[in-house]
Design an enzyme around this catalytic site. Structure first.
Site: not given
Ligand code: GLU
Length: 423
Positions: A111
């Site tokens: 993240k």
């Molecule tokens: N931000 C989204 C999540 O928390 C998508 C992450 C992604 O598609 O890599 O799942």
């Protein structure tokens, strides 16, 4: 589970670690693997200078945390918010590892985040911030290393800038470096709606389990961003009755069901105030909506909205977590006592990353799927994952969240055991 102070309860890292420890203990996880998986593999902090429109130089702090690359490239969104902090990004990175493992796609977890208020930045400033952040991370991201995506405060445009910046450094177009891009530059059909669609698929499975039908199911959605608005739209089209929508600046209630198409149209015209002022429903206190009678409650905004302070008053039979970390560990115990059926975030909102996986595959193949193919594959994966989690919960006598963690941890641990530790 260990008892936490209120401050610890609201710290997403503690929330993640409490569930991880409990699930690892239930699994009898080897102590060494426990130590590996409890903490992120890599944490990067960058200080990003940006020349603002008024000529001032501003420095923003950004993060990228890669929790695990055991099962494949690290994967996860980038969040722009004034409240972003390292502990939060760490927790969200770990959740990505567990989420990708629950749906059994070949990614690890990561993240990113930048401490900023995207609402207060101009488009030009956002572009410079995004490009410099991407440049600072250039050796750490890539289709085989770490693949960012949108999250709170970022969108398809952010991903287009990231893709372009990375590509300029590589001297070639590398579409697979990020997902959640606009469709005409390597994005996937169906990606934008995928998290909301995944929420609906999970709700459908829960209804099937309890012999309920969509038309008689009353839903309250908290959050009307990408996840909440798409879930509300798809679910209302499918027959669910959306009786409440809660946003940070106000809420709406209509016992007969809110006309979501009319609300979306209103929201788009009412840019600044969002859903507030819509006349097709009564104005309602967003906090009250969390504890209003309904069949399904969908927290789809941010962390810590269901806590030890309000969990006892929740009247929903089913909670389907569109957001990451909306329920604290202390609230889990209260909900379990009340026999609320919780579809945990790492399953409920996994539709987004699953469609991201399809996007990454399509970019690498150079062959783009029809939207129906994306939606079909998404449904197949999520239904199977729902079944896996519920089966695990029933056979191990744990709640759905712990079952999802146990399933995920066992998959990641198995991979690490097979690969062995390089020394
Ligand atoms: N931000 C989204 C999540 O928390 C998508 C992450 C992604 O598609 O890599 O799942």
């Amino acid at each position: 589970m260990k008892t936490l102070t209120l401050e610890q309860e609201l710290n997403p890292w503690e929330a993640q670690a409490a569930r991880f420890d409990f699930a690892a203990q239930k699994l009898n996880l080897d102590e060494g693997l426990w130590k590996i998986l409890r903490y992120p593999a890599r944490e990067i902090i960058v200080h990003i200078p940006v020349s603002m429109d008024d000529g001032r130089l501003e420095v923003f702090t950004g993060f990228r945390v890669q929790h695990s690359i055991a099962r494949g490239p690290a994967k996860g969104g980038v969040r722009y918010s004034p409240d972003v902090n390292l502990d939060e990004v760490r927790a969200l990175a770990s959740w990505m590892t567990w989420k990708c493992a629950v749906v059994n796609i070949p990614f690890g977890g990561a993240k990113g985040g930048i401490i900023c208020d995207p609402k207060k930045l101009t488009l030009g400033e956002l572009e410079k911030l995004t490009r410099r952040y991407t440049a600072e991370l250039i050796e750490f991201i890539g289709p085989e290393k770490d693949v960012p995506a949108p999250d709170m405060g970022t969108n398809e445009q952010t991903m287009a800038w990231m893709m372009d910046t990375f590509s300029m450094h590589m001297r070639q177009t590398v579409t697979a470096v990020v997902t959640g891009k606009p469709i005409n530059i390597g994005g996937s059909r169906g990606r934008r709606e995928a998290t909301g669609r995944g929420v609906m698929i999970n709700c459908d499975e829960a209804l099937r389990k309890f012999g309920m039908d969509r038309e008689r199911t009353k839903v309250i959605v908290q959050g009307f961003g990408n996840v909440g608005s798409n879930a509300a739209k798809l679910m209302s089209d499918a027959g669910y009755k959306i009786i409440g929508i809660a946003e940070y600046n106000g809420g709406l209630y209509n016992a007969k069901g809110i006309d979501i198409d009319a609300l979306l149209e209103f929201r788009d015209r009412n840019n600044k105030n969002g859903i507030v002022g819509f006349t097709g429903a009564e104005a309602a206190d967003p906090k009250e909506l969390m504890i209003t009678e309904c069949d399904i409650l969908i927290p789809a905004a941010t962390e810590n909205v269901i806590t030890s302070q309000n969990a006892a008053n929740i009247k929903a039979k089913i909670i389907c977590e569109g957001a990451n970390g909306p329920t604290t560990a202390a609230a889990d115990d209260i909900l379990a006592d009340k026999k609320v059926f919780v579809i945990p975030d790492i399953l409920a909102n996994a539709g987004g990353v699953t469609a991201s996986y399809f996007e990454w595959v399509q970019d690498r193949q150079g062959y783009f799927w029809k939207e129906s193919a994306v939606n079909e594959q998404l449904e197949f994966i999520l239904k199977e994952s729902f079944e896996d989690v519920v089966h695990f919960s029933e056979t191990h006598n744990v709640n759905n969240r712990i079952a999802a963690y146990m399933l995920a941890i066992s998959r990641v641990a198995h991979t690490i055991k097979l690969r062995g530790i390089y020394a």
